[in-house]
Design a protein around this motif. Structure first.
Motif, PDB file in Angstrom:
ATOM      1  N   ASP A   8      20.705 -21.259 -54.870  1.00 47.74           N
ATOM      2  CA  ASP A   8      22.013 -21.876 -55.107  1.00 47.74           C
ATOM      3  C   ASP A   8      22.347 -21.890 -56.601  1.00 47.74           C
ATOM      4  O   ASP A   8      23.495 -21.635 -57.003  1.00 47.74           O
ATOM      5  N   ARG A  12      25.491 -20.039 -58.528  1.00 52.35           N
ATOM      6  CA  ARG A  12      26.411 -20.730 -59.420  1.00 52.35           C
ATOM      7  C   ARG A  12      26.480 -20.041 -60.789  1.00 52.35           C
ATOM      8  O   ARG A  12      27.565 -19.899 -61.386  1.00 52.35           O
ATOM      9  N   GLU A  14      28.530 -16.892 -60.425  1.00 49.53           N
ATOM     10  CA  GLU A  14      29.963 -17.172 -60.349  1.00 49.53           C
ATOM     11  C   GLU A  14      30.530 -17.512 -61.729  1.00 49.53           C
ATOM     12  O   GLU A  14      31.640 -17.062 -62.093  1.00 49.53           O
TER      13      GLU A  14
END
Length: 332
Positions: free
Chosen positions: A83, A87, A90
């Motif tokens: 995760d 992030r 992104e």
């Protein structure tokens, strides 16, 4: 005129005697002995599922004996670091999109200046290169994000719905390495029973399978239909047997391994004995005889009455007789 009448009567007598002779012939059958082969049920198929990635187990959703539910993974690994990587990916793409917008404006500005001879082609090429490079970096990050998402999906170990857990090797909190076995599962919606048969037994099985194969489960006192699903093409040199598996899929009160399965096979007697009506035997002194349609007599050894469904049939043996031979039957 009298000669014609005599010839007609002669032909009629011959025809009637031939019909009588045909009606008083019988075909011998192979004498069989019933053999019972035993096997034990097991899962139709088995799988050992392993972790594709290293990580810490966060959840386990089934225990030994449990049925795998539709849409519920057996176990999942910790996805915290993936995760975080998603992030970061992104955020980097957002920054590159800002650069891309800037370089696009640069390209447009240098393009106008170049038309007015207020800029050089080198400056225009540099701006275009920066724009293209930024777009390539964004595409690489998109692919990297897809890889991270795929890795995240594979953190959960999926098992076929309806299968049952045979052995469980993990608990929540345990660290597993990539490729480490996590669980053993089996398809118990259908059961199989393995057997090892000789060539004669295998031929008898095929004959019975043509009319419908039945097996008996003595522990459950049930007779159930079965079918052949796997036949090994290999030959076991030690046992000299053919290995095969029968499938049991209907009528079982319990679907589990370890149930005894008895397979009854009617095997031709190794002595070469045949079955024939007792009325076809002639006894003179202590010797038994059979008479062929041409009148030739053959001495046989009397083995006793048949235990099968044929009433009044007996077992005899002779090296001169084989199943399918025809012999005369005499009135009692």
């Amino acid at each position: 005129m009298r000669l014609r009448v005599l010839l007609s009567l002669l032909f009629a007598v011959i025809s009637v005697s031939g019909l009588f002779a045909a009606e008083n012939l019988v075909q011998v059958k192979a004498a069989v002995q019933r053999e019972i082969q035993s096997g034990f049920t097991r899962a139709h198929s088995k799988l050992t599922l392993s972790a594709e990635q290293a990580g810490r187990i966060t959840s386990v959703n089934a225990d030994i004996g449990d049925r795998i539910e539709e849409g519920v993974p057996f176990a999942c690994l910790d996805d915290t670091y993936l995760d975080l990587e998603l992030r970061a990916n992104e955020a980097e793409r957002k920054a590159l999109k800002v650069d891309k917008a800037y370089f696009r404006k640069e390209v447009a500005r240098y393009s106008k200046l170049l038309k007015k001879n207020s800029s050089t082609q080198s400056q225009m090429d540099t701006a275009q290169r920066n724009l293209d490079k930024t777009q390539t970096q964004i595409e690489a990050l998109i692919i990297a994000a897809e890889i991270l998402k795929e890795r995240k999906e594979r953190l959960c170990i999926e098992a076929p719905a309806g299968w049952r857990v045979i052995a469980r090797h993990v608990e929540p909190g345990k660290w597993v390495s990539a490729g480490e076995p996590v669980v053993e599962i089996g398809d118990y919606s259908r059961l199989v029973a393995p057997f090892a048969l000789s060539v004669a037994e295998y031929q008898a099985l095929q004959t019975q399978a043509d009319v419908g194969l039945k097996v008996y489960l003595p522990e459950l006192k049930e007779e159930l239909p079965a079918r052949i699903i796997r036949i090994s093409p290999a030959f076991d040199e030690q046992s000299r047997k053919i290995h095969l598996e029968l499938e049991l899929s209907t009528g079982l009160p319990a679907y589990r391994g370890g149930l005894r399965v008895d397979l009854a096979l009617d095997i031709p007697m190794r002595s070469g004995a045949v079955l024939i009506p007792e009325r076809a035997l002639q006894q003179r002194y202590e010797q038994y005889w059979l008479k062929r349609p041409d009148g030739n007599e053959i001495a046989v050894v009397y083995l006793g009455r048949s235990n099968g469904p044929q009433k009044g049939w007996v077992r005899v043996v002779s090296p001169e007789i084989k199943p399918g031979d025809r012999f005369q039957v005499f009135d009692e």
